[in-house]
Design a protein around this motif. Sequence first.
Motif, short mmCIF file in Angstrom:
data_model
loop_
_atom_site.label_atom_id
_atom_site.label_comp_id
_atom_site.label_asym_id
_atom_site.label_seq_id
_atom_site.Cartn_x
_atom_site.Cartn_y
_atom_site.Cartn_z
N GLY A 175 0.40 -1.35 0.09
CA GLY A 175 -0.44 -0.15 -0.09
C GLY A 175 0.70 0.68 -0.57
N ARG A 176 2.35 1.35 0.57
CA ARG A 176 3.07 2.51 0.68
C ARG A 176 3.99 2.32 -0.16
N VAL A 177 4.35 0.98 -0.88
CA VAL A 177 4.93 1.94 -2.43
C VAL A 177 5.28 0.86 -3.74
N ALA A 178 3.95 0.33 -3.59
CA ALA A 178 3.47 -0.37 -5.35
C ALA A 178 2.30 0.27 -6.12
N ASP A 179 2.44 0.04 -7.26
CA ASP A 179 0.96 -0.07 -7.78
C ASP A 179 -0.56 -0.74 -7.39
N GLY A 180 0.16 -1.84 -7.20
CA GLY A 180 -1.01 -2.51 -6.52
C GLY A 180 -0.27 -4.11 -6.11
N LEU A 181 -1.14 -4.56 -5.90
CA LEU A 181 -1.48 -6.13 -4.67
C LEU A 181 -1.77 -7.71 -5.59
N LEU A 182 -0.77 -8.21 -4.99
CA LEU A 182 -1.11 -9.31 -5.81
C LEU A 182 -1.65 -10.32 -4.86
N VAL A 183 -2.59 -11.05 -5.16
CA VAL A 183 -3.70 -11.38 -4.27
C VAL A 183 -3.28 -12.90 -3.93
N HIS A 184 -2.82 -13.93 -2.57
CA HIS A 184 -2.45 -15.07 -2.70
C HIS A 184 -4.00 -15.92 -3.47
N PRO A 185 -3.88 -17.41 -4.12
CA PRO A 185 -5.09 -17.62 -4.29
C PRO A 185 -5.62 -18.36 -3.13
N LEU A 186 -4.56 -18.99 -2.35
CA LEU A 186 -5.11 -19.30 -0.82
C LEU A 186 -5.53 -17.74 -0.26
N THR A 187 -6.57 -17.47 -0.22
CA THR A 187 -7.35 -16.20 0.26
C THR A 187 -9.18 -16.30 0.42
N SER A 188 -9.66 -16.21 1.42
CA SER A 188 -11.16 -15.75 1.20
C SER A 188 -11.67 -15.13 1.58
N VAL A 189 -12.63 -14.81 1.13
CA VAL A 189 -13.31 -13.68 0.99
C VAL A 189 -13.10 -12.93 2.95
N PRO A 190 -13.52 -13.94 3.99
CA PRO A 190 -13.59 -13.40 5.20
C PRO A 190 -11.62 -12.98 5.98
N TYR A 191 -10.89 -13.36 4.87
CA TYR A 191 -9.53 -13.03 5.21
C TYR A 191 -9.45 -11.59 4.49
N LEU A 192 -9.89 -11.56 2.96
CA LEU A 192 -9.30 -10.26 2.20
C LEU A 192 -10.70 -9.44 3.13
N THR A 193 -11.41 -9.70 3.43
CA THR A 193 -12.30 -8.51 4.15
C THR A 193 -12.17 -7.79 5.18
N GLY A 194 -12.00 -8.94 5.62
CA GLY A 194 -11.49 -8.83 7.31
C GLY A 194 -9.86 -8.46 8.04
N ARG A 195 -9.05 -8.61 6.74
CA ARG A 195 -7.37 -8.10 7.07
C ARG A 195 -6.70 -7.50 6.35
N LEU A 196 -6.65 -8.19 4.99
CA LEU A 196 -6.10 -7.59 4.19
C LEU A 196 -6.84 -6.57 3.47
N LEU A 197 -7.13 -6.05 3.30
CA LEU A 197 -8.03 -4.25 2.64
C LEU A 197 -8.08 -3.27 4.49
N PRO A 198 -8.17 -3.53 5.24
CA PRO A 198 -7.53 -2.42 6.28
C PRO A 198 -6.80 -2.55 6.62
N ALA A 199 -5.92 -2.97 5.78
CA ALA A 199 -4.32 -2.57 6.21
C ALA A 199 -4.56 -2.86 5.54
N LEU A 200 -5.04 -2.78 4.10
CA LEU A 200 -4.06 -1.78 3.05
C LEU A 200 -4.86 -0.62 3.29
N ARG A 201 -6.54 0.00 3.39
CA ARG A 201 -6.70 0.96 3.28
C ARG A 201 -6.17 1.91 4.04
#
Length: 335
Positions: A175-201
Amino acid sequence: MLVDFTAPVSASPAETEAAAVSAEQVGYDGFGAAETRHDVFTTLTLVARATERISLQSGIAVAFARNPMNVAVLANDLQLISEGRFRLGLGSQVKPHIERRFSMPWGRPAARMEEFVAAVRAIWHAWATGERLMFRGEFYKHTLMSEFFDPGPNPHGNPPVELAAVGELMTAAAGRVADGLLVHPLTSVPYLTGRLLPALREARGGSMDGFTLSLSAFVVLGADAAQRAKAEEAVRRQIAFYASTPSYRPVLEVHGWGELADRLNLLSRRQDWVAMGAEITDEVLDAFAVSGDPASVADQLKTRFGTIIDRISLYTPYEADRYQLAAVRSAISRP
């Protein structure tokens, strides 16, 4: 969502080149090549010369097997050769591979990756402006750039940088230095929305403008029940393979499957791959993969990720029918 095609990890450079030509003809928006058995930059150079429209992505190039200067050179050259179609996808790999396969240093991977990307950008900036290169970080120092080695400004600009991440620290670095995030295939919707997106925002100060989220999604695809059963077995084994690595344990813990991660890790040490696949229950499979005919797969992917993900590709760790894959692409692309 834009739909990308990813070459099979077992494909040779020539086979990947042919797959990219076919993907462009079919109408895919982008093409990705992984770095497993062959060098991803060499492979994408072939692809760049053989295609005209489709965007090209290293998905991923192993950053810590290299240094910022040689990555800056390779990415700059691919941007030139592809005439501005390249997307630099970088990943860290894991400690055993960096230390034992590549014989390179490991430590504080998120901080190291953040500095790595900053160094690459500093090198590009020096080439573009003619300013003196003076990058001094904790992990990398680049303070010499002679005219003889300076390619000058890239007429197509610098390629976007996209980082692969599983955990929140690497996601925040992206989020700080890149133009995009490559989300790993082993990612569920709850993990994506509950953990990764808050950290990214949080890392981006709340704004997602100009930032791309890409996902390679597990799919179980087949023309009939027998084909889907074979595909499902391969997907269960691949999920088990990823989930056996301690780095991915937090993804399972979100669902209360921490003990599953421990069992898979133990089985992986015994190299009991068949038993590992059997540990993946229908509930676990459904959390990480979608299955069905092309129309059903497309609908499920749009329902799960249509409002979150900008670019999607289909992860099929089995020999998937290219016509079925194209049908999924077509269905996703329809309004």
